[in-house]
Design an enzyme around this catalytic site. Sequence first.
Site, PDB file in Angstrom:
ATOM      1  N   ASP A   1      56.041 -29.390  59.302  1.00  0.00           N
ATOM      2  CA  ASP A   1      56.770 -29.313  58.029  1.00  0.00           C
ATOM      3  C   ASP A   1      56.448 -28.042  57.271  1.00  0.00           C
ATOM      4  O   ASP A   1      57.247 -27.580  56.452  1.00  0.00           O
ATOM      5  CB  ASP A   1      56.469 -30.540  57.171  1.00  0.00           C
ATOM      6  CG  ASP A   1      57.171 -31.753  57.750  1.00  0.00           C
ATOM      7  OD1 ASP A   1      56.619 -32.339  58.699  1.00  0.00           O
ATOM      8  OD2 ASP A   1      58.289 -32.060  57.296  1.00  0.00           O
TER       9      ASP A   1
ATOM     10  N   GLY B   1      63.161 -34.873  58.011  1.00  0.00           N
ATOM     11  CA  GLY B   1      62.894 -33.895  59.065  1.00  0.00           C
ATOM     12  C   GLY B   1      63.087 -32.510  58.451  1.00  0.00           C
ATOM     13  O   GLY B   1      64.126 -32.245  57.836  1.00  0.00           O
ATOM     14  N   ALA B   2      62.084 -31.652  58.641  1.00  0.00           N
ATOM     15  CA  ALA B   2      62.066 -30.383  57.903  1.00  0.00           C
ATOM     16  C   ALA B   2      63.337 -29.536  58.079  1.00  0.00           C
ATOM     17  O   ALA B   2      63.944 -29.116  57.084  1.00  0.00           O
ATOM     18  CB  ALA B   2      60.810 -29.601  58.294  1.00  0.00           C
TER      19      ALA B   2
ATOM     20  N   LYS C   1      53.692 -34.783  59.801  1.00  0.00           N
ATOM     21  CA  LYS C   1      53.671 -36.210  59.454  1.00  0.00           C
ATOM     22  C   LYS C   1      52.261 -36.789  59.538  1.00  0.00           C
ATOM     23  O   LYS C   1      51.517 -36.502  60.490  1.00  0.00           O
ATOM     24  CB  LYS C   1      54.624 -36.953  60.395  1.00  0.00           C
ATOM     25  CG  LYS C   1      54.723 -38.442  60.217  1.00  0.00           C
ATOM     26  CD  LYS C   1      54.967 -38.890  58.792  1.00  0.00           C
ATOM     27  CE  LYS C   1      56.174 -38.241  58.167  1.00  0.00           C
ATOM     28  NZ  LYS C   1      56.229 -38.483  56.683  1.00  0.00           N
TER      29      LYS C   1
END
Length: 362
Positions: free
Chosen positions: A246, A57-58, A257
Amino acid sequence: MRAFFSAGKNMRTIEWNSSSNELRMIDQRILPSSLEFVICNNDLQVADAIRLMVIRGAPAIGVAAAYGMALAANQYGGDNVGELKNKLSGSADLLISSRPTAVNIKWAVHKVLDSIYDINDSCKTIKNICLQTAHDLAENDIVTNKKIAEFGEALIQDGDTIIHHCNTGSLATVDWGTALGVIRLAHERGKKIQVLVDETRPRLQGARLTAWELAQYGIPFHIITDSAAGYFLSKGEVQRVFFGADRVARNGDVANKIGTYMLALAAHENNVPAYSVFPLSTVDMDTLNGQLIPIEEREEQEVLDIQVGGRVVVPQGARARNPAFDVTPNQYITGLITEKGIIYPPYELNLRKAAASPGEGF
Ligand code: MRU
């Protein structure tokens, strides 16, 4: 890196242990079947944890990288400020290369480097400042996510069915989440909503992690195969689509994603609004458009390791391609939900205004 089991609740995805000076993160590879933690003592271990997706997860990997810098500083045993700064610039390169698409790692590592740029008095001061900067980024992540949720929640109507892609919840951040944080706030405010959770092949962040979080929040949901999203959109069963980001290019193209692009296309075709939700640290004003965003390709095995009834399904020797992200062109995105407000087209102008504005709004 060592792991241990705990059944504790209400913990953060990533947390600093100030008595042992270690970094603890939830091991997201094995959730939800068991809740275990991984402990990191140095930058190499943090880079590995990011690459192997112990943490993902960014925003979460950005904070992990900042703590990786603090650990690298702590590991330095000498008293030469120049040498320590050189070591930290090597750590920065290592951490930035651990996952190439999410710009949050680069952003966070540079925050740490900037914080010590003018400090030359002692290694001890540099070590303290690196750690304090990582703490500040971690705390700020939660505050930012709650602001994002306030703006995004206003878009959700009572009775909405929402498609959500990947995992953008507490697990993808230090706590609370981005797109899933918006959904969570709407639920907490009494809106009767339900979520169609894209399973998100191949690592199944939706089926494993988002479903796990939604169950804990008491939000009704069904898991759907990624390829079923178009079906539900075409049937008129979905009112809104939410996903994270992201890296957002200067023109508002969104890398997220794998599968986000097809989802956004299907939403656009069916006149269903699709929103990308992220902190402004995910915007890369140096990248002109989405085609210039580096896309991580991961191991073939992630795609090939499918078992049905305990049997491997792909033929022996089959090869796979595994891009972890795709780019959704800005014209398929209804709005970008950030901590400064919701950004609508023209994206380049409005992203610039949001990035430059000192307070809320732009
Ligand atoms: O490969 P992952 O699991 O790190 O990918 C995560 C995503 O694509 C998320 O949607 C994105 O980071 C936003 S998280 C708030």
